[in-house]
Design an enzyme around this catalytic site. Structure first.
Site, mmCIF file in Angstrom:
data_model
loop_
_atom_site.group_PDB
_atom_site.id
_atom_site.type_symbol
_atom_site.label_atom_id
_atom_site.label_comp_id
_atom_site.label_asym_id
_atom_site.label_seq_id
_atom_site.Cartn_x
_atom_site.Cartn_y
_atom_site.Cartn_z
ATOM 1 C CG PHE A 127 -1.960 1.122 1.235
ATOM 2 C CD1 PHE A 127 -3.000 0.838 0.405
ATOM 3 C CD2 PHE A 127 -1.993 1.829 2.038
ATOM 4 C CE1 PHE A 127 -4.117 1.849 0.496
ATOM 5 C CE2 PHE A 127 -3.059 2.765 2.382
ATOM 6 C CZ PHE A 127 -4.066 2.638 1.411
ATOM 7 C CG ASP A 206 -0.761 -2.942 6.267
ATOM 8 O OD1 ASP A 206 -2.026 -3.598 6.830
ATOM 9 O OD2 ASP A 206 -0.834 -1.934 6.123
ATOM 10 C CE1 TYR A 231 -10.036 2.618 6.522
ATOM 11 C CE2 TYR A 231 -9.145 3.230 8.511
ATOM 12 C CZ TYR A 231 -9.189 2.796 7.197
ATOM 13 O OH TYR A 231 -7.821 3.205 6.751
ATOM 14 C CE LYS A 232 -8.555 -0.224 4.470
ATOM 15 N NZ LYS A 232 -7.411 -0.306 3.773
ATOM 16 N NE ARG A 385 -9.789 -1.409 -4.135
ATOM 17 C CZ ARG A 385 -9.240 -1.185 -2.741
ATOM 18 N NH1 ARG A 385 -8.378 -1.901 -2.356
ATOM 19 N NH2 ARG A 385 -9.905 -0.334 -2.254
HETATM 20 C C1 LIG Z 1 -6.445 0.735 4.237
HETATM 21 C C2 LIG Z 1 -4.944 0.352 4.342
HETATM 22 C C3 LIG Z 1 -4.075 1.378 5.027
HETATM 23 C C4 LIG Z 1 -4.828 2.633 5.644
HETATM 24 O O1 LIG Z 1 -3.998 3.236 6.627
HETATM 25 P P1 LIG Z 1 -4.548 4.411 7.372
HETATM 26 O O2 LIG Z 1 -3.543 4.835 8.353
HETATM 27 O O3 LIG Z 1 -5.760 3.820 8.282
HETATM 28 O O4 LIG Z 1 -4.851 5.384 6.424
HETATM 29 C C5 LIG Z 1 -2.741 0.780 5.334
HETATM 30 N N1 LIG Z 1 -2.313 -0.209 4.831
HETATM 31 C C6 LIG Z 1 -3.118 -1.056 3.969
HETATM 32 C C7 LIG Z 1 -2.516 -2.264 3.410
HETATM 33 C C8 LIG Z 1 -4.436 -0.655 3.910
HETATM 34 O O5 LIG Z 1 -5.230 -1.486 2.831
#
Ligand SMILES: *Cc1c(COP(=O)(O)O)cnc(C)c1O
Length: 426
Positions: A127, A206, A231-232, A385
């Protein structure tokens, strides 16, 4: 042909052991198919009641008394439920801050305590924020470090061996997403962790795109470190606090670079000298975000009750069904699939590609005729997606979505939408 798939969808929905969970999530009157639970999970109905209680009663009426009555144990209670979902011990999970900040804390902690090392390894499927955090730490604090980026050949997956071969005696840390945010590729956590550890590197996962939908076994994999969003697929609400995992035996060694009173041994003694807590709480910083922390619990309860293995099974059945429909109806109209075709190599979203993906996604979200509304998400340059959240996505939703996408392309409806990106959040 279409009829056959519709019947199949209906049959699969009626024999679905998780079907009752759909009603545990709030839906408005809008006729909407939501395929973005991998970005922002739906709102559990129970959360509405709980928020009313937290805001009106706990904050409004009880005011600061609520700290002792309700709030002070909330982070640990939430951590213990997350621990259950990701296969860790209660005292190995901290809940708070954002995923990006937790990544910063852990990466900094690893580099600070690594000796004679000078490389961090990641890959180009990870990410962007994870890349930025690494770049910032190296640039601002550890200029002797180099970030090595393994490159996926097809932008979908990467071989374990390719990663392992890049680890050497200089590698302090290997950090990867467990499920890749764009392609959904699912890494072999156990194998990669073991191979990297044998070569002397620490591994940080992650879990943002796998927590809540893929069974994660941190303990069984002997994982070193992990972070993840709530939150996902955990349905904790927009910007809900993230979590961080540190295997028990690594907790003493690692330092938190941000020393705040919530990482102190005794925050309420107000000593002027910092002494870090002797537990995972060392990775706390400031006052927990109580309202959004409280909002996480109902989503976790649903997942624990439904059972992560049941969720995974339905996710595989649904993504298989989705892929079959894509092959049947979308490949002939210039789509391609940019997710792994084998179910054990992917998480719970499927990425499809089309030259007109941006305008097609706009037509899905805001149909100009009376078409059904579908919310997927668009990822540049040309990916759509389709997120499958087994707790509330039905087989019929999947069927309807594919038929609608086909209609948008075959009728040329997408041409009614401008090419330019106008919304900030896609
Ligand atoms: C959604 C996501 C994030 C988001 O990080 P935030 O600090 O909550 O904005 C980080 N890493 C991955 C792999 C994600 O899918």
């Amino acid at each position: 042909m279409i009829q056959k798939y519709l019947e199949q969808a209906n049959e699969l929905d009626s024999s679905d052991v998780l079907k009752k969970y759909r009603d545990k999530f709030f839906t408005s009157g809008e006729n909407l198919i939501y395929l973005d639970g991998n970005s922002l999970g739906r709102l559990p109905v129970e959360t509405i009641r709980l928020m009313e209680q937290a805001v009106k009663h706990q904050w409004g009426e009880r005011l600061i008394r609520s700290w002792n009555e309700n709030w002070i144990n909330l982070p640990e209670r939430t951590a213990s439920k997350i621990a259950q979902i990701v296969g860790a011990r209660d005292d190995e999970i901290f809940v708070g801050d954002s995923t990006s900040i937790n990544l910063y804390k852990l990466v900094f902690g690893v580099l600070k305590t690594s000796q004679n090392k000078s490389q961090i390894l990641t890959d180009n499927l990870n990410f962007p924020s994870d890349h930025y955090i690494l770049q910032g730490i190296v640039e601002n604090h550890f200029p002797n470090y180099e970030i090595i980026i393994a490159k996926s050949n097809d932008n979908i997956s990467i071989e374990t061996n390719q990663l392992v071969e890049l680890i050497n005696e200089k590698t302090a840390l290997l950090t990867l997403s467990h499920a890749a945010y764009k392609s959904s590729f699912l890494y072999d956590m156990k194998k990669i962790t073991k191979a990297a550890q044998e070569k002397g590197a620490i591994v940080l996962w992650d879990l943002s795109h796998s927590a809540g939908v893929v069974p994660i076994k941190l303990k069984e994999c002997n994982a070193d470190l992990a972070i993840g969003c709530t939150y996902k697929y955990l349905n904790g609400g927009p910007g809900a606090p993230a979590f961080l995992y540190i295997r028990k035996d690594l907790q003493e060694k690692l330092i938190n670079p941000i020393w705040g009173w919530f990482g102190d041994q005794r925050p309420f003694e107000f000593n002027l000298e910092y002494k870090h807590a002797d537990s995972i709480n060392k990775f706390g910083v400031g006052t927990p975000n109580i309202l959004s922390l409280a909002a996480i619990e109902p989503g976790l309860n649903i997942i624990i009750e439904a059972g992560i293995e049941n969720i995974r099974k339905k996710s595989i059945d649904e993504t298989n069904f989705l892929i079959e429909l894509i092959k049947q109806f979308l490949l002939p109209i210039d789509f391609s699939i940019s997710s792994p075709l084998k179910s054990d190599l992917r998480g719970s979203h499927i990425s499809i590609k089309h030259d007109e993906a941006f305008r097609i996604s706009k037509a899905m979200i805001a149909p100009k005729n009376n078409g059904i509304k579908i919310i997927p998400d668009f990822r540049p340059p040309n990916n759509i997606r389709l997120g499958i959240a087994p707790l509330y996505t039905s087989f019929k939703d999947i069927f309807n979505s594919i038929i609608r996408i086909r209609e948008i392309v075959e009728t040329g409806e997408y041409k009614l939408y401008p090419r330019a990106k106008e919304d900030l959040v896609t």
